[in-house]
Design a protein around this motif. Structure first.
Motif: not given
Length: 264
Positions: A25-26, A129, A108-111, A127, A56-58, A125
Motif C-alpha cells: 500500500k505504500h 512517498t 509523491a502522492g496517491w495513485y 501511496e 493520481r487520486q487527488e 489505491l
C-alpha cells in the motif's frame, strides 16, 4: 426462472473472482531512481479487452493508459512524458505494475490502478512517498582570532537529525542552517560547530530516518594558535608588499610617459 437464476449466479461468480490489488500500500521512492508501483489483477485468456489506467487520486491526472493492446498516452499528464512504462510482456500474467523513471519530488502522492477486462473491473489505491539520500558532507574549516569553526554542508530530503559529539562523546552545541530548494526537492544543510581548543576532536553525525541513512564523519585537527597568528601576519605583510609593488610599477610607467612627451 431457473435459467435466469443460474445466469445471475454465473455472473456473480465471475465478478467475484476478479480483483485488483496492490501488494504494498505504500512505496518509498528515492530521488533520481526508478520506482515500480506494483499492481496485480485477475488475468483473462484474451488481452483484447484489457484496459489499464494509472492516475493520481487527488486530481485524476492520467499517469499511464493502456488499451487496444498498446499504450495510449494522448491524455497523459505532461509531467510523466517519456517516464512511464508497463511490463507489457507480463500483462497476461496479471501484472499491471507501473514503472516511473527518475523519481521527482512531485511524484509523491496517491495513485489509483484501474483495470478492466472480460472478467470485470476493479481498482486499488497506493501511496508514494519521496525521499533523497544526503550527499557526502563537504568539510570546511574556518579560523579566526578567537576560535576555530568546523563546518559540514550537504543536501537531501527530508530534514535530518544532526548531532555533534566531542572526544568524550558529549553533545556539543552547534549552528544549523537549512535552505529549502522546492523545485529540486532538497534541503541544503549547513552545520557549524565552534571549538575553542587548539586540539579539535569532534564527530559530525547526520541521520535521514526516512531512508535509514546514517552519515558519521569524525574530524581530528591539531593546530598551533601562535603559528596561525604568525601566518596571518605574514599574509598581511605580503599583501602590503604586493600593493606597493603595483603602485611602484604604475608610477614608473607614468614617469616614462612624461619623459617621452617632454622629448617631443
Amino acid at each position: 426462472m431457473l435459467w435466469l437464476f443460474l445466469c445471475i449466479v454465473v455472473v456473480d461468480v465471475l465478478v467475484a473472482t476478479f480483483e485488483v490489488i496492490v501488494p504494498n500500500k505504500h512505496l518509498l521512492a528515492i530521488r533520481g531512481r526508478p520506482a515500480v508501483l506494483g499492481c496485480e489483477f485477475t488475468s483473462g485468456p484474451d488481452l483484447s479487452s484489457l484496459v489499464i489506467t494509472w492516475q493520481r487520486q487527488e486530481d485524476s491526472r492520467v499517469v499511464h493508459s493502456f488499451y487496444y493492446q498498446q499504450d495510449q498516452l494522448d491524455r497523459q499528464c505532461p509531467k510523466y512524458h517519456n517516464r512511464t512504462s508497463l511490463y507489457v510482456s507480463e500483462l497476461h500474467k496479471g501484472n499491471a505494475s507501473l514503472r516511473i523513471a527518475s523519481v521527482r519530488p512531485k511524484d509523491a502522492g496517491w495513485y489509483l490502478c484501474i483495470v478492466s477486462n472480460a472478467k470485470g473491473t476493479g481498482r486499488a489505491l497506493m501511496e508514494v512517498t519521496y525521499g533523497a539520500l544526503y550527499s557526502e558532507p563537504r568539510l570546511s574549516i574556518l579560523v579566526n582570532a578567537s576560535a576555530l569553526k568546523v563546518q559540514f554542508e550537504t543536501e537531501g530530503f527530508p530534514k535530518p537529525e544532526v548531532i555533534w559529539l566531542g572526544e568524550h562523546n558529549q553533545n556539543l552545541s552547534y549552528y544549523l542552517e537549512i535552505h529549502d530548494q522546492i523545485e529540486d526537492g532538497l534541503y541544503i544543510i549547513k552545520s557549524i560547530c565552534e571549538v575553542q581548543k587548539a586540539v579539535v576532536n569532534v564527530t559530525f553525525t547526520l541521520k535521514n530516518h526516512l531512508l535509514n541513512q546514517n552519515l558519521q564523519r569524525p574530524m581530528f585537527l591539531n593546530y598551533d594558535e601562535d603559528t596561525t597568528d604568525h601566518m596571518i601576519i605574514v599574509l598581511a605583510v605580503l599583501s602590503v608588499v604586493c600593493i606597493l609593488l603595483v603602485i611602484g610599477i604604475i608610477w614608473l610607467a607614468l614617469k616614462k610617459q612624461n619623459e617621452q612627451r617632454s622629448s617631443l
